[in-house]
Design a protein around this motif. Structure first.
Motif, PDB file in Angstrom:
ATOM      1  N   MET A   1      86.567  24.027   7.213  1.00  0.00           N
ATOM      2  CA  MET A   1      87.778  24.799   6.993  1.00  0.00           C
ATOM      3  C   MET A   1      88.768  23.971   6.167  1.00  0.00           C
ATOM      4  SD  MET A   1      90.421  26.369   9.768  1.00  0.00           S
ATOM      5  CE  MET A   1      89.156  27.348  10.496  1.00  0.00           C
ATOM      6  N   GLU A   2      89.317  24.566   5.154  1.00  0.00           N
ATOM      7  CA  GLU A   2      90.280  23.864   4.318  1.00  0.00           C
ATOM      8  C   GLU A   2      91.640  23.832   4.982  1.00  0.00           C
ATOM      9  OE1 GLU A   2      90.391  25.341   0.330  1.00  0.00           O
ATOM     10  OE2 GLU A   2      88.237  25.683   0.294  1.00  0.00           O
ATOM     11  N   LYS A   3      92.470  22.883   4.554  1.00  0.00           N
ATOM     12  CA  LYS A   3      93.808  22.745   5.131  1.00  0.00           C
ATOM     13  C   LYS A   3      94.590  24.045   5.067  1.00  0.00           C
ATOM     14  CE  LYS A   3      94.738  18.247   6.053  1.00  0.00           C
ATOM     15  NZ  LYS A   3      94.954  17.818   7.396  1.00  0.00           N
ATOM     16  N   SER A   4      94.434  24.809   3.986  1.00  0.00           N
ATOM     17  CA  SER A   4      95.204  26.035   3.818  1.00  0.00           C
ATOM     18  C   SER A   4      94.734  27.149   4.754  1.00  0.00           C
ATOM     19  CB  SER A   4      95.130  26.510   2.370  1.00  0.00           C
ATOM     20  OG  SER A   4      93.791  26.789   2.034  1.00  0.00           O
ATOM     21  N   GLU A   5      93.566  26.978   5.372  1.00  0.00           N
ATOM     22  CA  GLU A   5      93.017  28.006   6.256  1.00  0.00           C
ATOM     23  C   GLU A   5      93.225  27.639   7.722  1.00  0.00           C
ATOM     24  OE1 GLU A   5      89.049  29.400   5.363  1.00  0.00           O
ATOM     25  OE2 GLU A   5      89.168  28.372   3.449  1.00  0.00           O
ATOM     26  N   LYS A   6      94.450  27.481   8.122  1.00  0.00           N
ATOM     27  CA  LYS A   6      94.742  27.116   9.507  1.00  0.00           C
ATOM     28  C   LYS A   6      94.507  28.301  10.427  1.00  0.00           C
ATOM     29  CE  LYS A   6      98.098  23.519   8.644  1.00  0.00           C
ATOM     30  NZ  LYS A   6      99.479  23.101   8.748  1.00  0.00           N
ATOM     31  N   GLN A   7      94.026  27.996  11.628  1.00  0.00           N
ATOM     32  CA  GLN A   7      93.872  29.021  12.643  1.00  0.00           C
ATOM     33  C   GLN A   7      95.124  28.990  13.505  1.00  0.00           C
ATOM     34  OE1 GLN A   7      90.320  29.072  14.918  1.00  0.00           O
ATOM     35  NE2 GLN A   7      89.018  28.549  13.197  1.00  0.00           N
ATOM     36  N   HIS A   8      95.772  30.104  13.614  1.00  0.00           N
ATOM     37  CA  HIS A   8      96.987  30.202  14.405  1.00  0.00           C
ATOM     38  C   HIS A   8      96.601  30.758  15.772  1.00  0.00           C
ATOM     39  CE1 HIS A   8      99.296  29.272  10.858  1.00  0.00           C
ATOM     40  NE2 HIS A   8      98.540  30.137  10.203  1.00  0.00           N
ATOM     41  N   THR A   9      96.779  29.929  16.792  1.00  0.00           N
ATOM     42  CA  THR A   9      96.272  30.254  18.117  1.00  0.00           C
ATOM     43  C   THR A   9      97.375  30.303  19.158  1.00  0.00           C
ATOM     44  OG1 THR A   9      94.232  29.072  17.553  1.00  0.00           O
ATOM     45  CG2 THR A   9      94.591  29.576  19.883  1.00  0.00           C
ATOM     46  N   PHE A  10      97.385  31.386  19.912  1.00  0.00           N
ATOM     47  CA  PHE A  10      98.189  31.496  21.131  1.00  0.00           C
ATOM     48  C   PHE A  10      97.230  31.122  22.255  1.00  0.00           C
ATOM     49  CE2 PHE A  10      98.466  34.701  24.628  1.00  0.00           C
ATOM     50  CZ  PHE A  10      99.462  34.058  25.351  1.00  0.00           C
ATOM     51  N   TYR A  11      97.666  30.242  23.148  1.00  0.00           N
ATOM     52  CA  TYR A  11      96.764  29.794  24.210  1.00  0.00           C
ATOM     53  C   TYR A  11      97.482  29.734  25.554  1.00  0.00           C
ATOM     54  CZ  TYR A  11      99.106  25.274  23.749  1.00  0.00           C
ATOM     55  OH  TYR A  11     100.060  24.267  23.719  1.00  0.00           O
ATOM     56  N   VAL A  12      96.686  29.781  26.619  1.00  0.00           N
ATOM     57  CA  VAL A  12      97.209  29.658  27.976  1.00  0.00           C
ATOM     58  C   VAL A  12      96.420  28.566  28.685  1.00  0.00           C
ATOM     59  CG1 VAL A  12      97.620  30.825  30.181  1.00  0.00           C
ATOM     60  CG2 VAL A  12      97.773  32.121  28.035  1.00  0.00           C
ATOM     61  N   LEU A  13      97.155  27.644  29.290  1.00  0.00           N
ATOM     62  CA  LEU A  13      96.551  26.575  30.076  1.00  0.00           C
ATOM     63  C   LEU A  13      96.780  26.864  31.549  1.00  0.00           C
ATOM     64  CD1 LEU A  13      97.967  23.435  28.195  1.00  0.00           C
ATOM     65  CD2 LEU A  13      95.803  24.638  27.780  1.00  0.00           C
ATOM     66  N   GLU A  14      95.815  26.488  32.373  1.00  0.00           N
ATOM     67  CA  GLU A  14      96.041  26.493  33.809  1.00  0.00           C
ATOM     68  C   GLU A  14      96.238  25.048  34.224  1.00  0.00           C
ATOM     69  OE1 GLU A  14      94.376  28.219  38.035  1.00  0.00           O
ATOM     70  OE2 GLU A  14      93.118  28.408  36.258  1.00  0.00           O
ATOM     71  N   LYS A  16      97.057  21.863  37.045  1.00  0.00           N
ATOM     72  CA  LYS A  16      96.471  21.413  38.298  1.00  0.00           C
ATOM     73  C   LYS A  16      97.055  22.158  39.502  1.00  0.00           C
ATOM     74  CE  LYS A  16      97.851  17.466  39.889  1.00  0.00           C
ATOM     75  NZ  LYS A  16      98.095  16.032  40.045  1.00  0.00           N
ATOM     76  N   ASP A  17      98.332  22.527  39.424  1.00  0.00           N
ATOM     77  CA  ASP A  17      98.991  23.220  40.533  1.00  0.00           C
ATOM     78  C   ASP A  17      98.776  24.733  40.506  1.00  0.00           C
ATOM     79  OD1 ASP A  17     100.626  24.021  38.452  1.00  0.00           O
ATOM     80  OD2 ASP A  17     102.483  23.267  39.340  1.00  0.00           O
ATOM     81  N   GLY A  18      97.963  25.227  39.560  1.00  0.00           N
ATOM     82  CA  GLY A  18      97.676  26.647  39.472  1.00  0.00           C
ATOM     83  C   GLY A  18      98.640  27.433  38.604  1.00  0.00           C
ATOM     84  N   SER A  19      99.680  26.773  38.102  1.00  0.00           N
ATOM     85  CA  SER A  19     100.635  27.465  37.235  1.00  0.00           C
ATOM     86  C   SER A  19     100.059  27.593  35.821  1.00  0.00           C
ATOM     87  CB  SER A  19     101.972  26.711  37.195  1.00  0.00           C
ATOM     88  OG  SER A  19     101.807  25.427  36.627  1.00  0.00           O
ATOM     89  N   TYR A  20     100.676  28.460  35.034  1.00  0.00           N
ATOM     90  CA  TYR A  20     100.242  28.696  33.662  1.00  0.00           C
ATOM     91  C   TYR A  20     101.245  28.111  32.680  1.00  0.00           C
ATOM     92  CZ  TYR A  20      97.158  32.263  35.671  1.00  0.00           C
ATOM     93  OH  TYR A  20      96.217  32.922  36.403  1.00  0.00           O
ATOM     94  N   TYR A  21     100.723  27.650  31.550  1.00  0.00           N
ATOM     95  CA  TYR A  21     101.555  27.206  30.437  1.00  0.00           C
ATOM     96  C   TYR A  21     101.026  27.907  29.191  1.00  0.00           C
ATOM     97  CZ  TYR A  21     103.594  24.501  26.711  1.00  0.00           C
ATOM     98  OH  TYR A  21     104.278  24.148  25.574  1.00  0.00           O
ATOM     99  N   ALA A  22     101.912  28.566  28.471  1.00  0.00           N
ATOM    100  CA  ALA A  22     101.516  29.255  27.241  1.00  0.00           C
ATOM    101  C   ALA A  22     102.093  28.509  26.050  1.00  0.00           C
ATOM    102  CB  ALA A  22     102.018  30.691  27.262  1.00  0.00           C
ATOM    103  N   GLY A  23     101.330  28.480  24.961  1.00  0.00           N
ATOM    104  CA  GLY A  23     101.808  27.784  23.777  1.00  0.00           C
ATOM    105  C   GLY A  23     101.148  28.288  22.510  1.00  0.00           C
ATOM    106  N   TYR A  24     101.540  27.653  21.405  1.00  0.00           N
ATOM    107  CA  TYR A  24     101.012  27.959  20.079  1.00  0.00           C
ATOM    108  C   TYR A  24     100.468  26.661  19.477  1.00  0.00           C
ATOM    109  CZ  TYR A  24     100.945  27.941  15.073  1.00  0.00           C
ATOM    110  OH  TYR A  24     100.529  27.752  13.785  1.00  0.00           O
ATOM    111  N   THR A  25      99.393  26.768  18.723  1.00  0.00           N
ATOM    112  CA  THR A  25      98.860  25.613  18.009  1.00  0.00           C
ATOM    113  C   THR A  25      98.017  26.080  16.826  1.00  0.00           C
ATOM    114  OG1 THR A  25      97.639  23.522  18.217  1.00  0.00           O
ATOM    115  CG2 THR A  25      96.738  25.424  19.384  1.00  0.00           C
ATOM    116  N   ASN A  26      97.727  25.151  15.920  1.00  0.00           N
ATOM    117  CA  ASN A  26      96.773  25.453  14.857  1.00  0.00           C
ATOM    118  C   ASN A  26      95.524  24.580  15.022  1.00  0.00           C
ATOM    119  OD1 ASN A  26      97.589  22.982  13.860  1.00  0.00           O
ATOM    120  ND2 ASN A  26      98.939  23.853  12.331  1.00  0.00           N
ATOM    121  N   ASP A  27      95.425  23.868  16.150  1.00  0.00           N
ATOM    122  CA  ASP A  27      94.242  23.069  16.473  1.00  0.00           C
ATOM    123  C   ASP A  27      94.125  23.006  17.996  1.00  0.00           C
ATOM    124  OD1 ASP A  27      92.267  21.156  16.931  1.00  0.00           O
ATOM    125  OD2 ASP A  27      92.911  19.891  15.264  1.00  0.00           O
TER     126      ASP A  27
END
Length: 87
Positions: A1-14, A16-27
């Motif tokens: 994948m070239e630098k100009s072809e970034k994947q824009h990702t919304f993600y959710v982490l679980e 250790k305490d069972g809570s959720y964290y939502a964020g954005y990343t391109n990697d």
């Protein structure tokens, strides 16, 4: 994948305490690693280890960040339903 072809990702982490964290990343792999090294968001530092339980790809950063914002407005039950319905 070239630098100009970034994947824009919304993600959710679980955390250790069972809570959720939502964020954005391109990697996603790198970002989860950073969270688990304690260098990510302040919220996840004391709640490690974290695992990625959900992600969605978008064409633009704006779309991914809008999805993150919308997810954060949901109740926990709504978040669980959203992730289940969109698998």
């Amino acid at each position: 994948m070239e630098k100009s072809e970034k994947q824009h990702t919304f993600y959710v982490l679980e955390c250790k305490d069972g809570s959720y964290y939502a964020g954005y990343t391109n990697d996603l792999v790198k970002r989860v690693k950073v969270h688990n090294e304690g260098k990510g968001a302040k919220y996840t530092r004391a709640k490690r280890p974290v695992i990625c339980i959900y992600s969605e790809l978008y064409k633009t950063k704006q779309e991914a960040m809008q999805a993150e914002y919308a997810f954060k407005q949901l109740t926990r039950i709504q978040k669980i339903n959203y992730m289940g319905a969109n698998k």
